[in-house]
Write a protein that holds these residues in place. Structure first.
Motif, PDB file in Angstrom:
ATOM      1  N   THR A  12      -1.338  11.185  -3.260  1.00 39.27           N
ATOM      2  CA  THR A  12      -1.596  10.999  -1.826  1.00 39.27           C
ATOM      3  C   THR A  12      -2.829  10.150  -1.608  1.00 39.27           C
ATOM      4  OG1 THR A  12      -0.568  13.103  -1.327  1.00 39.27           O
ATOM      5  CG2 THR A  12      -2.021  12.206   0.337  1.00 39.27           C
TER       6      THR A  12
ATOM      7  N   GLU B  42      -2.145   6.537  -2.051  1.00 37.10           N
ATOM      8  CA  GLU B  42      -1.376   5.984  -0.926  1.00 37.10           C
ATOM      9  C   GLU B  42      -2.290   5.721   0.268  1.00 37.10           C
ATOM     10  OE1 GLU B  42       1.805   8.761  -0.228  1.00 37.10           O
ATOM     11  OE2 GLU B  42       2.725   8.346  -2.174  1.00 37.10           O
ATOM     12  N   LYS B  43      -3.188   6.666   0.528  1.00 38.65           N
ATOM     13  CA  LYS B  43      -4.129   6.475   1.645  1.00 38.65           C
ATOM     14  C   LYS B  43      -5.084   5.324   1.339  1.00 38.65           C
ATOM     15  CE  LYS B  43      -4.169  10.880   3.961  1.00 38.65           C
ATOM     16  NZ  LYS B  43      -3.829  10.447   5.310  1.00 38.65           N
TER      17      LYS B  43
ATOM     18  N   PHE C 269      -3.429   2.046   2.000  1.00 37.26           N
ATOM     19  CA  PHE C 269      -3.435   1.786   3.455  1.00 37.26           C
ATOM     20  C   PHE C 269      -4.729   1.075   3.823  1.00 37.26           C
ATOM     21  CE2 PHE C 269      -1.999   3.185   7.727  1.00 37.26           C
ATOM     22  CZ  PHE C 269      -3.133   2.934   8.458  1.00 37.26           C
TER      23      PHE C 269
ATOM     24  N   ASN D  52      -5.111  -2.489   2.069  1.00 38.58           N
ATOM     25  CA  ASN D  52      -4.296  -3.544   2.673  1.00 38.58           C
ATOM     26  C   ASN D  52      -4.938  -4.053   3.953  1.00 38.58           C
ATOM     27  OD1 ASN D  52      -2.276  -3.878   0.805  1.00 38.58           O
ATOM     28  ND2 ASN D  52      -0.920  -2.364   1.725  1.00 38.58           N
ATOM     29  N   LEU D  53      -5.434  -3.137   4.782  1.00 39.34           N
ATOM     30  CA  LEU D  53      -6.094  -3.561   6.021  1.00 39.34           C
ATOM     31  C   LEU D  53      -7.333  -4.389   5.695  1.00 39.34           C
ATOM     32  CD1 LEU D  53      -5.783  -0.404   8.256  1.00 39.34           C
ATOM     33  CD2 LEU D  53      -4.669  -2.595   8.590  1.00 39.34           C
TER      34      LEU D  53
ATOM     35  N   LYS E 154      -7.782  -6.189   3.027  1.00 40.44           N
ATOM     36  CA  LYS E 154      -7.321  -7.479   2.487  1.00 40.44           C
ATOM     37  C   LYS E 154      -6.913  -8.416   3.601  1.00 40.44           C
ATOM     38  CE  LYS E 154      -3.236  -7.639   0.439  1.00 40.44           C
ATOM     39  NZ  LYS E 154      -2.193  -7.395  -0.551  1.00 40.44           N
ATOM     40  N   PHE E 155      -6.167  -7.916   4.593  1.00 44.41           N
ATOM     41  CA  PHE E 155      -5.677  -8.809   5.638  1.00 44.41           C
ATOM     42  C   PHE E 155      -6.755  -9.138   6.664  1.00 44.41           C
ATOM     43  CE2 PHE E 155      -1.767  -9.037   3.788  1.00 44.41           C
ATOM     44  CZ  PHE E 155      -1.144  -7.816   3.629  1.00 44.41           C
ATOM     45  N   ARG E 156      -7.650  -8.196   6.938  1.00 47.42           N
ATOM     46  CA  ARG E 156      -8.692  -8.474   7.929  1.00 47.42           C
ATOM     47  C   ARG E 156      -9.769  -9.386   7.359  1.00 47.42           C
ATOM     48  NH1 ARG E 156      -9.241  -2.254   9.871  1.00 47.42           N
ATOM     49  NH2 ARG E 156      -7.794  -2.316  11.606  1.00 47.42           N
TER      50      ARG E 156
ATOM     51  N   SER F 151      -9.495 -11.225   4.519  1.00 44.69           N
ATOM     52  CA  SER F 151      -8.929 -12.349   3.761  1.00 44.69           C
ATOM     53  C   SER F 151      -9.575 -12.497   2.399  1.00 44.69           C
ATOM     54  CB  SER F 151      -9.085 -13.677   4.523  1.00 44.69           C
ATOM     55  OG  SER F 151      -8.576 -13.589   5.797  1.00 44.69           O
TER      56      SER F 151
ATOM     57  N   ARG G  43      -0.998  -4.996  12.214  1.00 39.87           N
ATOM     58  CA  ARG G  43      -1.342  -4.654  10.830  1.00 39.87           C
ATOM     59  C   ARG G  43      -1.373  -3.139  10.648  1.00 39.87           C
ATOM     60  NH1 ARG G  43      -6.046  -9.279  10.371  1.00 39.87           N
ATOM     61  NH2 ARG G  43      -4.710 -10.899   9.502  1.00 39.87           N
TER      62      ARG G  43
ATOM     63  N   GLN H 219       1.005  -0.867   8.160  1.00 38.99           N
ATOM     64  CA  GLN H 219       0.449  -0.006   7.106  1.00 38.99           C
ATOM     65  C   GLN H 219       0.850   1.442   7.313  1.00 38.99           C
ATOM     66  OE1 GLN H 219      -0.766  -1.006   4.277  1.00 38.99           O
ATOM     67  NE2 GLN H 219      -0.398  -3.024   5.148  1.00 38.99           N
TER      68      GLN H 219
ATOM     69  N   TYR I 284       2.707   3.620   4.540  1.00 37.24           N
ATOM     70  CA  TYR I 284       2.154   4.880   4.055  1.00 37.24           C
ATOM     71  C   TYR I 284       3.190   5.990   4.171  1.00 37.24           C
ATOM     72  CZ  TYR I 284      -0.573   9.143   3.836  1.00 37.24           C
ATOM     73  OH  TYR I 284      -1.035  10.401   3.513  1.00 37.24           O
TER      74      TYR I 284
END
Lengths: 222, 258
Positions: free
Chosen positions: A75, A78-79, A82, A85-86, A88-90, A92, B102, B106, B110
């Motif tokens: 778990t 997985e968190k 989350f 990823n945010l 990485k995208f915010r 860059s 985004r 996500q 999840y």
């Protein structure tokens, strides 16, 4: 929550952190780091799996290993994905190991009074964007996010005391990648071979600025 | 008397456009239409669906020597590993929407440990946009988005959404300034079975014919592609050098045509 803790103790036994077993270690070398863990997943004395993944690649320069309760490891990763990823995208860009350590610490402390039963071990290479200089970095935390930054090696898991002993004897500063691989492997194998809750082989990742070398080790398969 | 009626009509319509949540007597939502007017001033964005990927091209409106290049794009944003988008409209509004998109992606990842379906993601964001046209008394988002994504059920998809919260799937589409002209060029020149390279050149053609600018350079354009060379979907924002190379290839072809 108190009631829940008590019932968990009945199911999990006297120590929730040793219920599933497992261990990991990370070491600093010369412009490289190594991170290694065993592959056992069990329910107290019974072994369920011999191919358990405890080390997760965050990016080419950062790895995290999670020891402790298996369900919380799953778990928590997985968190963490989350949040990563945010990031990485915010932003860059890839997250740096030290920043990952802060993020993990923050996530764990958020659950201070009902924690994730995981103890992370983080290893990575910090890159100075200006100079291109590479600094190896390791850190480990307890289950509520208290970090330590020893600068040589960090350990975690059911045989952590043995690992401390092995690393203390075998570690030297400025080891080249091949040497570092040997040292980490010997330290890990010697510790987990004597621990009934860890074992069934090991995975070692050696991270240098140019490559990631992954090797599987054969240990006492019991 | 005709002009008198017209002026009364205009005065009456003003009564219905200060509240986003009210219809006009003709059944129009003026705030939504005004939002679309804001977008028609924004830089053009073109999206073209190829057999093996999607091309997104954007016209950068904010061009100044004094502008510090921080490395973040003006028009192109990646939402998740498998979805990217181009924006036309008020950039500040776009930032809010992109952030929400985004988070939505996500949260799905999840919960289900799988990437979100492209259309589902767009539906959720459009539901948010629609909310701003029906309750709250807040103005709509002044942004149209062109989404390019891949999922394992429907393959490559190109979709657009507007301030009203409507969305549609396209084979080729453009949003922003002069988008009608761009859309008519796309209608003429797009055909089934185009490769990614052909679509890139078509995008360049559309941009060059639509944007009133002396010479097209990488300073004025952003190009991105969404492809799936192997197991993973890749979003590639082309570098300035790559854009210049593409433009020079197209100019050569253009010269041959003439």
């Amino acid at each position: 929550i108190r009631v829940w803790w008590c019932s968990k103790r009945v199911i999990m036994g006297d120590n929730i952190m040793t219920y599933n077993g497992g261990c990991s270690v990370a070491m600093v070398g010369k412009d490289c780091v190594a991170i290694a863990s065993d592959r056992r997943f069990g329910l107290r004395q019974q072994t369920l799996a011999c191919d358990n993944e405890r080390i997760f690649r965050i990016n080419d320069r950062t790895f995290i290993a999670l020891n402790g309760l298996g369900t919380d490891v799953e778990t928590f990763i997985e968190k963490l994905c989350f949040r990563l990823n945010l990031y990485k995208f915010r932003e860059s860009r890839d997250i740096a190991p030290r920043t990952l350590g802060s993020l993990v610490s923050n996530m764990l402390y958020e659950k201070r009074f009902g924690p994730y039963f995981v103890e992370p071990v983080i290893a990575g290479l910090e890159v100075d964007k200006a100079t291109g200089a590479v600094t190896p970095f390791v850190t480990a935390q307890d289950l509520i996010g208290a970090p330590c930054f020893p600068g040589n090696f960090v350990v975690g898991g059911t045989c952590s005391e043995s690992l401390y002993g092995m690393c203390e004897s075998l570690w030297r500063p400025d080891m080249e990648p091949d040497d570092l691989f040997e040292t980490v492997s010997q330290a890990l194998l010697a510790s987990l071979d004597r621990d009934c809750l860890s074992g069934w082989g090991a995975v070692v990742h050696v991270i240098t600025p140019d490559s990631i070398t992954t090797k599987t080790l054969k240990a006492r398969m019991d | 008397s005709h002009s008198h009626r017209k002026s009364v009509h205009i005065i009456m319509s003003r009564r219905y456009d200060s509240r986003t949540t009210m219809f006009s007597p003709e059944g129009r939502l003026f705030q939504v239409e005004y939002a679309m007017a804001a977008i028609s001033e924004a830089g053009l964005c073109v999206g073209i669906l190829a057999g093996d990927g999607i091309v997104l091209a954007g016209e950068k409106k904010v061009v100044s020597e004094l502008l510090d290049n921080t490395g973040t794009a003006e028009k192109m944003y990646q939402i998740d590993d498998h979805i990217a988008c181009a924006v036309a409209g008020i950039t500040a509004d776009a930032n809010i929407l992109i952030n929400q998109t985004r988070l939505v992606a996500q949260r799905y990842r999840y919960t289900y440990q799988a990437p979100m379906l492209v259309e589902q993601l767009i539906q959720q964001i459009c539901d948010t946009k629609q909310g701003y046209t029906q309750y709250g008394g807040l103005r709509p988002f002044g942004v149209s988005l062109l989404y390019a994504g891949w999922d394992r059920h429907y393959g490559f998809q190109l979709m657009s959404s507007d301030p009203s919260g409507n969305y549609a799937g396209w084979k080729a589409h453009s949003i922003g300034a002069h988008n009608q002209g761009a859309n008519s060029i796309l209608k003429q020149d797009w055909h089934e079975g185009m490769s990614l390279e052909e679509c890139k050149k078509l995008a360049v053609k559309v941009m060059s014919k639509t944007i009133d600018s002396a010479g097209l350079t990488s300073e004025k354009l952003e190009f991105a592609t969404v492809t799936k060379p192997g197991a993973k979907v890749e979003f590639t924002l082309m570098s300035a050098a790559e854009v210049d190379k593409l433009l020079s290839e197209c100019e050569l072809i253009g010269e041959d045509d003439d």
